[in-house]
Write a protein that holds these residues in place. Structure first.
Motif, PDB file in Angstrom:
ATOM      1  N   THR A  44       0.763  -1.661   0.199  1.00  0.00           N
ATOM      2  CA  THR A  44       0.021   0.107  -0.046  1.00  0.00           C
ATOM      3  C   THR A  44       0.485   0.999  -0.260  1.00  0.00           C
ATOM      4  OG1 THR A  44      -1.138  -1.558   1.127  1.00  0.00           O
ATOM      5  CG2 THR A  44      -2.034   1.288   1.287  1.00  0.00           C
ATOM      6  N   LEU A  45       0.495   2.055  -0.699  1.00  0.00           N
ATOM      7  CA  LEU A  45       1.199   3.739  -1.154  1.00  0.00           C
ATOM      8  C   LEU A  45       0.507   4.773  -0.769  1.00  0.00           C
ATOM      9  CD1 LEU A  45       3.928   5.412  -1.786  1.00  0.00           C
ATOM     10  CD2 LEU A  45       2.653   5.539  -3.956  1.00  0.00           C
ATOM     11  N   HIS A  46       0.433   5.566   0.686  1.00  0.00           N
ATOM     12  CA  HIS A  46      -0.730   6.443   0.983  1.00  0.00           C
ATOM     13  C   HIS A  46      -0.151   7.923   0.751  1.00  0.00           C
ATOM     14  CE1 HIS A  46      -1.951   3.107   3.993  1.00  0.00           C
ATOM     15  NE2 HIS A  46      -0.670   2.712   4.389  1.00  0.00           N
ATOM     16  N   PRO A  47      -0.748   8.205   0.397  1.00  0.00           N
ATOM     17  CA  PRO A  47      -0.337  10.314   0.012  1.00  0.00           C
ATOM     18  C   PRO A  47       0.734  10.733   0.381  1.00  0.00           C
ATOM     19  CG  PRO A  47      -2.846   9.830   0.490  1.00  0.00           C
ATOM     20  CD  PRO A  47      -2.966   7.723   1.550  1.00  0.00           C
ATOM     21  N   ASP A  48       0.531  10.378   2.215  1.00  0.00           N
ATOM     22  CA  ASP A  48       1.773  10.661   2.138  1.00  0.00           C
ATOM     23  C   ASP A  48       3.353  10.551   2.747  1.00  0.00           C
ATOM     24  OD1 ASP A  48       2.265   8.074   4.153  1.00  0.00           O
ATOM     25  OD2 ASP A  48       2.054   9.565   5.934  1.00  0.00           O
ATOM     26  N   GLY A  49       3.242   9.372   1.477  1.00  0.00           N
ATOM     27  CA  GLY A  49       5.058   8.277   0.475  1.00  0.00           C
ATOM     28  C   GLY A  49       4.706   7.519   1.813  1.00  0.00           C
ATOM     29  N   VAL A  51       5.264   3.994   2.927  1.00  0.00           N
ATOM     30  CA  VAL A  51       4.987   2.295   2.017  1.00  0.00           C
ATOM     31  C   VAL A  51       4.819   1.106   2.980  1.00  0.00           C
ATOM     32  CG1 VAL A  51       5.648   0.380   0.309  1.00  0.00           C
ATOM     33  CG2 VAL A  51       6.346   3.422  -0.067  1.00  0.00           C
ATOM     34  N   ASN A  52       3.350   0.102   3.241  1.00  0.00           N
ATOM     35  CA  ASN A  52       3.115  -1.130   3.624  1.00  0.00           C
ATOM     36  C   ASN A  52       3.518  -2.050   2.913  1.00  0.00           C
ATOM     37  OD1 ASN A  52       3.124   0.338   6.229  1.00  0.00           O
ATOM     38  ND2 ASN A  52       1.032   1.408   5.523  1.00  0.00           N
ATOM     39  N   PHE A  53       4.093  -3.068   2.800  1.00  0.00           N
ATOM     40  CA  PHE A  53       4.359  -4.402   2.746  1.00  0.00           C
ATOM     41  C   PHE A  53       3.821  -5.507   3.442  1.00  0.00           C
ATOM     42  CE2 PHE A  53       7.213  -6.215  -0.627  1.00  0.00           C
ATOM     43  CZ  PHE A  53       5.877  -7.909  -0.633  1.00  0.00           C
ATOM     44  N   ARG A  54       2.345  -5.976   3.420  1.00  0.00           N
ATOM     45  CA  ARG A  54       1.905  -6.629   4.595  1.00  0.00           C
ATOM     46  C   ARG A  54       2.183  -7.789   3.694  1.00  0.00           C
ATOM     47  NH1 ARG A  54       1.515  -3.524   8.486  1.00  0.00           N
ATOM     48  NH2 ARG A  54      -0.153  -1.686   8.099  1.00  0.00           N
ATOM     49  N   ARG A  80      -0.743   4.379 -15.330  1.00  0.00           N
ATOM     50  CA  ARG A  80      -0.411   4.526 -13.239  1.00  0.00           C
ATOM     51  C   ARG A  80       0.067   3.262 -13.025  1.00  0.00           C
ATOM     52  NH1 ARG A  80      -4.118   6.915  -9.636  1.00  0.00           N
ATOM     53  NH2 ARG A  80      -5.108   8.403 -11.472  1.00  0.00           N
ATOM     54  N   VAL A  81       0.242   1.713 -13.276  1.00  0.00           N
ATOM     55  CA  VAL A  81       1.022   1.052 -13.007  1.00  0.00           C
ATOM     56  C   VAL A  81       2.559   1.426 -13.151  1.00  0.00           C
ATOM     57  CG1 VAL A  81       1.568  -0.953 -12.380  1.00  0.00           C
ATOM     58  CG2 VAL A  81      -1.136  -0.203 -12.783  1.00  0.00           C
ATOM     59  N   LYS A  82       2.435   1.512 -13.892  1.00  0.00           N
ATOM     60  CA  LYS A  82       4.296   2.224 -14.410  1.00  0.00           C
ATOM     61  C   LYS A  82       4.507   2.797 -13.206  1.00  0.00           C
ATOM     62  CE  LYS A  82       4.559   0.665 -18.756  1.00  0.00           C
ATOM     63  NZ  LYS A  82       4.902   0.733 -19.929  1.00  0.00           N
ATOM     64  N   GLN A  83       3.875   4.121 -12.621  1.00  0.00           N
ATOM     65  CA  GLN A  83       4.325   5.002 -12.231  1.00  0.00           C
ATOM     66  C   GLN A  83       4.475   5.051 -10.557  1.00  0.00           C
ATOM     67  OE1 GLN A  83       1.543   8.227 -13.010  1.00  0.00           O
ATOM     68  NE2 GLN A  83       3.022   9.526 -13.946  1.00  0.00           N
ATOM     69  N   PHE A  84       3.221   3.808 -10.414  1.00  0.00           N
ATOM     70  CA  PHE A  84       3.676   2.994  -9.307  1.00  0.00           C
ATOM     71  C   PHE A  84       4.291   2.579  -8.446  1.00  0.00           C
ATOM     72  CE2 PHE A  84       2.045  -0.085  -6.137  1.00  0.00           C
ATOM     73  CZ  PHE A  84       1.718   0.196  -5.026  1.00  0.00           C
ATOM     74  N   LEU A  85       4.877   1.733  -9.489  1.00  0.00           N
ATOM     75  CA  LEU A  85       6.207   0.626  -9.062  1.00  0.00           C
ATOM     76  C   LEU A  85       7.579   1.897  -9.384  1.00  0.00           C
ATOM     77  CD1 LEU A  85       5.096  -1.935 -12.004  1.00  0.00           C
ATOM     78  CD2 LEU A  85       4.732  -1.966  -9.827  1.00  0.00           C
ATOM     79  N   LYS A  87       7.643   3.920  -7.174  1.00  0.00           N
ATOM     80  CA  LYS A  87       7.269   4.886  -6.694  1.00  0.00           C
ATOM     81  C   LYS A  87       7.761   4.353  -5.132  1.00  0.00           C
ATOM     82  CE  LYS A  87       3.884   8.414  -7.987  1.00  0.00           C
ATOM     83  NZ  LYS A  87       2.215   8.294  -7.682  1.00  0.00           N
ATOM     84  N   ILE A  88       7.426   2.782  -5.288  1.00  0.00           N
ATOM     85  CA  ILE A  88       7.708   1.801  -4.122  1.00  0.00           C
ATOM     86  C   ILE A  88       8.779   1.032  -4.462  1.00  0.00           C
ATOM     87  CG2 ILE A  88       5.092   2.031  -3.944  1.00  0.00           C
ATOM     88  CD1 ILE A  88       5.490  -1.115  -4.523  1.00  0.00           C
ATOM     89  N   ARG A  89       8.861   1.201  -5.818  1.00  0.00           N
ATOM     90  CA  ARG A  89      10.034  -0.321  -5.379  1.00  0.00           C
ATOM     91  C   ARG A  89      12.150  -0.228  -5.319  1.00  0.00           C
ATOM     92  NH1 ARG A  89      10.794   0.456 -10.939  1.00  0.00           N
ATOM     93  NH2 ARG A  89       9.399  -0.769 -11.401  1.00  0.00           N
TER      94      ARG A  89
END
Length: 92
Positions: A44-49, A51-54, A80-85, A87-89
């Motif tokens: 999960t990526l929250h608006p404040d940046g 990241v939680n890996f559950r 959108r998914v590429k952008q998400f990836l 941000k979290i990678r």
């Protein structure tokens, strides 16, 4: 708000965006299900940046999918998914 699904054999990756319950903005979630039914893990990526890996069962499947930019999954990841990836990678 947004739901996308990617498949590779019996693996399913769900990407979901919904209004955050903890802050202003949207939460983005990438979830892996093995055999299409059993969740192994989600990020999960929250608006404040933040990241939680559950991990529910095993993180390897989702971690490998993220590192490979969902290589082998169909359809190809959306912009959108590429952008998400991207941000979290480096945060997992």
């Amino acid at each position: 708000m947004i739901e996308e699904q990617y498949k590779r054999g019996k693996d399913i990756i769900n990407y979901v965006v919904y209004r955050s319950k903890t802050g202003a903005g949207n939460d983005e979630v990438l979830q892996h299900k093995i055999m299409g039914t059993t969740e192994t893990a989600h990020v999960t990526l929250h608006p404040d940046g933040t990241v939680n890996f559950r991990i529910k069962r095993c993180k390897k499947y989702l971690e490998d999918a993220i590192k490979s930019n969902l290589m082998g999954f169909v359809p190809a990841p959306s912009f959108r998914v590429k952008q998400f990836l991207s941000k979290i990678r480096n945060k997992i």
